[in-house]
Design a protein around this motif. Structure first.
Motif, PDB file in Angstrom:
ATOM      1  N   HIS A 332       0.870  -1.085  -0.022  1.00  0.00           N
ATOM      2  CA  HIS A 332      -0.130   0.019  -0.078  1.00  0.00           C
ATOM      3  C   HIS A 332       0.886   1.251  -0.028  1.00  0.00           C
ATOM      4  N   ASP A 350      -7.528  -2.033   1.444  1.00  0.00           N
ATOM      5  CA  ASP A 350      -6.840  -2.264   0.203  1.00  0.00           C
ATOM      6  C   ASP A 350      -5.091  -2.317   0.460  1.00  0.00           C
ATOM      7  N   GLU A 384       1.499  -2.637  -6.420  1.00  0.00           N
ATOM      8  CA  GLU A 384       0.383  -2.562  -7.325  1.00  0.00           C
ATOM      9  C   GLU A 384      -0.009  -1.009  -7.372  1.00  0.00           C
ATOM     10  N   GLU A 385       0.137  -0.421  -6.363  1.00  0.00           N
ATOM     11  CA  GLU A 385      -0.395   0.918  -6.076  1.00  0.00           C
ATOM     12  C   GLU A 385       0.533   1.738  -7.216  1.00  0.00           C
ATOM     13  N   TYR A 503     -10.960   5.234   0.790  1.00  0.00           N
ATOM     14  CA  TYR A 503     -10.126   4.877   0.055  1.00  0.00           C
ATOM     15  C   TYR A 503      -8.749   5.604  -0.380  1.00  0.00           C
ATOM     16  N   HIS A 504      -7.692   4.953   0.001  1.00  0.00           N
ATOM     17  CA  HIS A 504      -6.327   5.438  -0.188  1.00  0.00           C
ATOM     18  C   HIS A 504      -6.186   6.636   0.737  1.00  0.00           C
TER      19      HIS A 504
HETATM   20 ZN   LIG Z   1      -5.206   0.735  -3.961  1.00  0.00          ZN
END
Ligand SMILES: [Zn+2]
Length: 558
Positions: A332, A350, A384-385, A503-504
């Protein structure tokens, strides 16, 4: 018939309650062996919650790629794999697959100017008028090259579409539109975005053709996000896989629509007309009487992160050389030292959720009395981020050749909301595994929620896509918006609240009030799908004519 339905209902009731009973037999789940059914039933919401609680604790420092917390998370996941008795499938007999990365930060002394043959040069203002990264990963690069307008910049033989028409664009700077032509519903997939519409494709194609740079024209309606999104996601350090000798762009850039209008005017053209012309199959590249003169200065920081990969060997002498892979990213955003207050991006949802599902799947698979015929790979990926980097590296360096990986099932952001009555598996309908998936969904009494916004191209924004582009059929498995005891409005409201508030954000955190029935149900569904794919006689394939069919055929001939 009726008797069987009663059993199905009973099994579903057990599942919904998260019960561990194994007594009801497999009549309801006729697609699973008794051993597999027992393993699936052993998936526990409490275990998934416990893993998530640890992975998203402040001590893990937000699991940043290339940061201490991310490395601790990787080491923890590898330790769990070892405790389950899974075989290492990373580098040199370890669980770790090293992923070489490079952080690139544009420096303030970068200059970026549009220079017309006649008239005054336009010196553009960073972030307000343009954003640009030097993908060659060099501290300094110079560009002085003519700009060629290539419309959508798409070369797609399967759609009989070619914006380049064989024109040599080597060393040129390519001006392009994002998205894809959508006038004709028979073209591409109508409104549904294909990979040809994604900005990443545009850069990749330009680089493959040896261009010096690419300039994308931003448009809110076409990109489905505003300039502020382009600006925010293109400031500060960006990570790339370490360049491996393949051609790279010296400037991968966006310009605002206003700048594009000025550029068109300086070329004696009208932007709207240029854009309309690109919608024709007969479009031909246009050399503009304008050059890009840029001095790219970057801070370049090489570093390493790792994917964590383990394997459960298959039981069939021949098929064990093939595999089904489960993926979930563990990274993350780490810690933002400059941020006031809580600055740890815990990423409990996430993607603490996906990782914890992956770990629970790894545990129950390792405890099954009888292994499935094909091998099972478990990959928790990094970066991924930062743009699906870990999974991209995994796809390009798979522990088993891509042509022998039957299916990828990915988990990303499975919110612990309760007992799902609906699943989302966008992309599955593009594979010949879909009928089997529908049968399995029926056994779980799940309905399928279609992709609510196919034009946004979400399929291309999670790790399964990295496997798809090397040919492996894959998709993410998640729940929809219908949950037991609630209507769809409630589910949608939960989704919206998460997206808008957490989110984020540092507030994406574990807390005791969450209902992990969600994640256990999705894990069980993923288990049943993976087991089936691992046991069926043939490998899963893309449907005929799919955009990834060619990659699959290429990988199988290797
Ligand atoms: Zn994400």
């Amino acid at each position: 018939m009726i008797a069987r339905r009663v059993v199905v209902l009973a099994v579903v009731a057990l599942l919904a309650a998260g019960a561990l009973a194994q007594k009801k037999g497999t009549d309801g789940f006729h697609r699973l062996s008794p051993a597999a059914f027992a393993a699936m039933q052993d998936i526990r919401p409490q275990n998934i919650s416990t893993q998530d609680r640890f992975l998203s604790s402040d001590l893990l420092e937000g699991r940043g790629t290339g940061q201490r917390g991310g490395d601790v998370a990787a080491e923890y996941i590898a330790t769990q794999f070892a405790l389950y008795g899974l075989k290492p499938a990373g580098d040199n007999g370890t669980y770790m697959q090293k992923v070489p990365l490079v952080g690139v930060t544009p420096a303030p002394d970068t200059t970026f100017a549009l220079v017309p043959d006649k008239g005054a040069p336009m010196e553009l203002k960073a972030l307000d008028e343009y954003v640009a990264y030097d993908e060659t990963q060099q501290p300094e690069s110079n560009i002085d090259a003519p700009i060629v307008y290539v419309g959508y910049g798409i070369e797609a033989p399967e759609y009989n579409w070619d914006d380049y028409k064989g024109v040599d664009v080597k060393g040129k700077v390519l001006l392009m539109l994002v998205n894809q032509p959508t006038d004709d519903p028979k073209l591409f997939h109508g409104k549904a975005l294909t990979y040809y519409g994604r900005w990443t494709y545009k850069y990749e194609e330009a680089a493959r053709k040896g261009a010096a740079g690419a300039i994308l024209i931003h448009q809110t309606d076409m990109a489905s996000y505003g300039w502020d999104v382009v600006r925010n996601s293109n400031s500060g350090e960006h990570s790339f896989l370490k360049a491996d000798g393949a051609p790279q762009l010296k400037a991968a850039s966006w310009i605002s629509r206003d700048v594009a209008k000025k550029l068109a005017a300086a070329s004696g053209k009208n932007l709207d007309k240029m854009m309309a012309e690109a919608r024709s199959r007969d479009f031909h590249p246009v050399a503009l009487p304008v050059r890009l003169k840029a001095h790219m200065v970057s801070k370049v920081r090489p570093f390493t992160s790792q994917n964590v990969v383990a394997m459960l060997p298959g039981s069939d002498a021949r098929l064990k050389n093939e595999a089904v892979i489960y993926t979930a990213h563990y990274d993350h955003f780490g810690i933002r030292p400059d941020m006031k207050g809580d600055n740890i991006f815990n990423g409990a949802m996430d993607n603490g959720t996906g990782c914890s599902i992956l770990l629970e799947l790894a545990r129950v698979y390792s405890e099954t009395k009888q292994h499935p015929r094909r091998s099972i790979l478990f990959a928790s990926v990094t970066g991924e981020e930062q743009g699906l980097l870990g999974s991209q590296y995994l796809g390009e360096h798979p522990p088993i050749p891509a042509g022998r990986i039957s299916l990828d099932l990915n988990f990303d952001n499975v919110l612990p909301l309760g007992s799902p009555e609906e699943v989302q598996v966008s992309g599955a309908e593009r594979t010949n595994f879909f009928p089997a998936l529908l049968e399995t969904a029926k056994e779980f009494r799940f309905s399928i929620r279609p992709d609510p916004r196919p034009e946004a191209g979400y399929y291309y924004r999670s790790d399964h896509f990295s496997l798809a582009r090397v040919g492996v059929p894959g998709f993410s498995v998640n729940q929809g918006i219908k949950f037991k005891g609630h209507d769809a409005t409630w589910g949608l409201a939960q989704e919206d609240e998460y997206r808008d508030k957490h989110y984020h954000q540092p507030s994406d955190e574990w807390h005791p009030g969450l209902d992990w029935t969600s994640d256990a149900s999705i894990a069980r569904f993923g288990f049943a799908l993976g087991w089936e794919a691992a046991n069926q006689s043939a490998e899963v394939q893309w449907k005929k004519g799919d955009e990834f069919e060619k990659a699959r055929l290429d990988s199988e001939s290797r």
